[in-house]
Enzyme design. Sequence first.
Site, short mmCIF file in Angstrom:
data_model
loop_
_atom_site.label_atom_id
_atom_site.label_comp_id
_atom_site.label_asym_id
_atom_site.label_seq_id
_atom_site.Cartn_x
_atom_site.Cartn_y
_atom_site.Cartn_z
CD GLU A 37 -4.24 6.45 2.54
OE1 GLU A 37 -4.13 5.27 2.91
OE2 GLU A 37 -3.28 7.22 2.43
CG HIS A 48 -1.67 1.26 1.44
ND1 HIS A 48 -2.95 1.46 1.00
CD2 HIS A 48 -1.32 2.43 2.05
CE1 HIS A 48 -3.36 2.67 1.31
NE2 HIS A 48 -2.38 3.29 1.96
CD GLU A 49 2.11 3.47 3.64
OE1 GLU A 49 2.49 4.58 3.19
OE2 GLU A 49 1.02 3.31 4.21
CG HIS A 99 0.60 6.29 -0.56
ND1 HIS A 99 -0.55 6.92 -1.00
CD2 HIS A 99 0.27 5.69 0.62
CE1 HIS A 99 -1.52 6.70 -0.13
NE2 HIS A 99 -1.05 5.97 0.86
#
Length: 281
Positions: A180, A127-128, A131
């Site tokens: 997100e 997930h990071e 980004h």
Amino acid sequence: MAKLKTLPGLTAADFMHPWDVKATAALKAVPGFDKLIAKVMEYSFERVYYLQNVADNVRVSDKMFPKLNRYLEWGCKILGVDKPELYVSLDPNYNAFTYGHTKPFIVITSSLLNLLDEQEKMFVICHELGHIKCEHVLYTLVAENIAILIEIFGKMTLGLGSLLGAGLALPLLDWYRKAELSADRAALLAVQDPAVAMRVFMKMAGGAESLLDDMDSSEFLRQIRAYEDRDVSGLDRAYKLLITVMRTHPFPIMRAKHLDRWIAEGGYTKVSGIRAEPLRI
């Protein structure tokens, strides 16, 4: 871990949530946003956070938390991201975040790691990485420092800058929440198992560590649909807006809803099938 596949040629545009794309365009159009970005770079917030992080947390490597390092390397290969530094922070809060525009680094709290199984840990790491892939990190720096920047502008312009800065806060938080949703899609493309994603959201919504064995993903999905049904009146929609508008992250149940919809509508299958090749470990 199941046999994973890489996605050669994957771009952020292949999976970014349309809300994220729209919110990013709206943010860039806000008067004064370019000046805010300039101040972030001028005041070197990135360097301050990096030095504080190195002093306070433990860096992941092939000898320190080697499993986490492996998940990081797999995620980078699958998503096509240069390997950032990854740190573990002793913290009672469930959290993970990415800082740094020129040299991004990821931090995951010990409490969140204690809550998750191995596949779920990889989901959070990826997930990071999502980004970073979507180039969210510069705007994240702005969002994290918005209060400080508004104060700086106010002092420089005898209060006028504070008014302008306050007008940026809401669109910036709106962008933050919608970014997100894109990062969640990236994480799913990396772990390649929708059940893993749903378990992460379920645990973040209400995961008491002593009760994890009693949680049920199908019940959580039913709760998602019940929340959707509460849009029956304008008053309910207004309440949803009020409880969300000042948050940096969407509610876990909303993140699960959007990812579930992407899967159901075929978006995940379409993107995950792009020139997929076995991950060579």
